[in-house]
Write an enzyme that holds these catalytic residues in place. Sequence first.
Site, PDB file in Angstrom:
ATOM      1  NE  ARG A   9      22.390 -60.347  -4.625  1.00 52.78           N
ATOM      2  CZ  ARG A   9      22.984 -61.240  -5.397  1.00 52.78           C
ATOM      3  NH1 ARG A   9      24.284 -61.492  -5.252  1.00 52.78           N
ATOM      4  NH2 ARG A   9      22.318 -61.868  -6.338  1.00 52.78           N
ATOM      5  CG  ASP A  10      23.650 -60.093  -9.459  1.00 48.66           C
ATOM      6  OD1 ASP A  10      24.628 -60.657  -8.935  1.00 48.66           O
ATOM      7  OD2 ASP A  10      23.243 -60.378 -10.589  1.00 48.66           O
ATOM      8  CG  HIS A 201      19.063 -62.869 -12.351  1.00 45.93           C
ATOM      9  ND1 HIS A 201      19.067 -61.895 -11.370  1.00 45.93           N
ATOM     10  CD2 HIS A 201      20.353 -63.037 -12.713  1.00 45.93           C
ATOM     11  CE1 HIS A 201      20.322 -61.477 -11.169  1.00 45.93           C
ATOM     12  NE2 HIS A 201      21.121 -62.161 -11.967  1.00 45.93           N
ATOM     13  CG  HIS A 203      24.095 -61.474 -15.688  1.00 47.41           C
ATOM     14  ND1 HIS A 203      25.117 -60.880 -14.986  1.00 47.41           N
ATOM     15  CD2 HIS A 203      23.215 -61.903 -14.748  1.00 47.41           C
ATOM     16  CE1 HIS A 203      24.875 -60.958 -13.683  1.00 47.41           C
ATOM     17  NE2 HIS A 203      23.727 -61.582 -13.510  1.00 47.41           N
ATOM     18  CB  CYS A 234      30.327 -62.012 -15.605  1.00 51.67           C
ATOM     19  SG  CYS A 234      30.401 -63.813 -15.633  1.00 51.67           S
ATOM     20  CG  ASN A 243      22.485 -57.823 -12.884  1.00 56.08           C
ATOM     21  OD1 ASN A 243      23.323 -57.317 -12.139  1.00 56.08           O
ATOM     22  ND2 ASN A 243      21.947 -58.992 -12.639  1.00 56.08           N
TER      23      ASN A 243
END
Lengths: 296, 296
Positions: A9-10, A201, A203, A234, A243
């Site tokens: 997903r991310d 979470h 990055h 990003c 991530n």
Amino acid sequence: MEILEVGPRDGLQNESAIVSTPDKVRLITRAVQAGVRRVEAVSFVNPRLVPQMADAAEVMERVPRVEGVAYAGLVLNRRGLERAVAAGVDEVNVVVVASETFSRRNQNCGIDDMLDTWGAIAADARSAGLRTTVTIAAAFGCPFEGEVAPDRVEEIARRAAAHGPDEIALADTIGVGTPDRVEVLLDALTRAAPGARRRCHFHNTRNTGYANALAAVAAGVDTLDASVGGFGGCPFAPAATGNIATEDLIYALDRMGVPTGVDLASIIDAANWLAVRLDKPVPALLGRAGIFPGTP
Amino acid sequence: MEILEVGPRDGLQNESAIVSTPDKVRLITRAVQAGVRRVEAVSFVNPRLVPQMADAAEVMERVPRVEGVAYAGLVLNRRGLERAVAAGVDEVNVVVVASETFSRRNQNCGIDDMLDTWGAIAADARSAGLRTTVTIAAAFGCPFEGEVAPDRVEEIARRAAAHGPDEIALADTIGVGTPDRVEVLLDALTRAAPGARRRCHFHNTRNTGYANALAAVAAGVDTLDASVGGFGGCPFAPAATGNIATEDLIYALDRMGVPTGVDLASIIDAANWLAVRLDKPVPALLGRAGIFPGTP
């Protein structure tokens, strides 16, 4: 330590190349075969705005259903929740942004309205038998407003907690956190929502992501998000990395004696496989450097 | 927090492109102009084995002599010390490797003999009015022997301390350390050498370098090594990255309220300049992601 694999997903959402439905399922399958027990597999947002996630229902139809493996879907409104329930996810993740400007730009909705939406989603999701989790995005800083005060994050967590999430996550969406702030915000989260599990979470945009993750572990966090290979990025810093990578995180945890149940070599293989699909090098470092100590 | 800029020595030594003497001096000058007060500028090792460092005396002739700025040179034998004294360095750094195999392969000399050599160098260096520092290399792991026991590192530190170094450094030469081990080894170092300053040297080979650096700061370390742009690498993992980058380290320290006296933007400029000289991208992330919070 539970690893929530967010690459499908991310990670993919921030990649320009559209990945096919079968390849998404292959990525998820590889993560599950490596031992991952929780995957943010899809999001149910507007497919016109996020075309990478348009096939969420098809992905969920084909993911391996394995005892003990939970699939999460990101939702931002009740229409998304309906799609998530129909698609058969195990949990829904609602994002509330900690900055007003970022919230309006990202979700076309202010913080107050988003908290109301979360409340409505929470009630319906519980009725449908789903676990719920709230992610407080931009908790460590905002690309538009700059610094985000910990008091504001605590207040949002308190209001989000009123609707009974199973878990609240702190997200450093743009990668500006440092370990001291991780401790401060986790303390605030515990005050605001003593009944919720805590997740983080991170990055690695500015090379603090792993330090932050290990600080969260030291502070007793149950679950960390990570992405196979560290793919993604990003949108506010186009050249930046995404991530924290699942393999680099697991490597550090392995060496620190923190079990994750995830096989490092299998995740490195999955990252190399994904690199071919995305036609770009793996951002993670472990595949290049090699596991230490190596097999004799 | 003192930053020891090691790019001109450890960074460049691991780059295949030979950098010209004037460019080395430009790199050092840029670091000093950015506020760095201590630079590992050169090494006085066998120029046939390490051609990148063959011009050490010429570099030292031209570096800017600024009040409060100290230049270190790495030496491994008395011949090197003589050259270092003649070249006018302010301090010498002697490397003792914590693994017997690595020591023999890297320095053609076992640990015991190297500790004796260090003792002889220490006495002569003190007579010549130079500060002395011992770096215990491969303290976190060896590319040939695998794990290195903390007890062995403590024993080497104790024997090195007997010769009265001003400072002892722990080096994670191949980038396999984790924050828990940083704490263990720093405790061991304090027991072994209560009178010496403590310094740490980390590589980000497997994405734990910054976590380790911040763990060392939390444990009260005075000085951290870092390299402009994070250039350099690891001869044992050819695709791997090098030292932690000065700009990414300073960024994290700045945000944590730990002053270094070094200007972030100037270091980013220096890294971009060096990238052109080396014809490769900057490994550090800050230049790509941008300083946060940005200037309004």
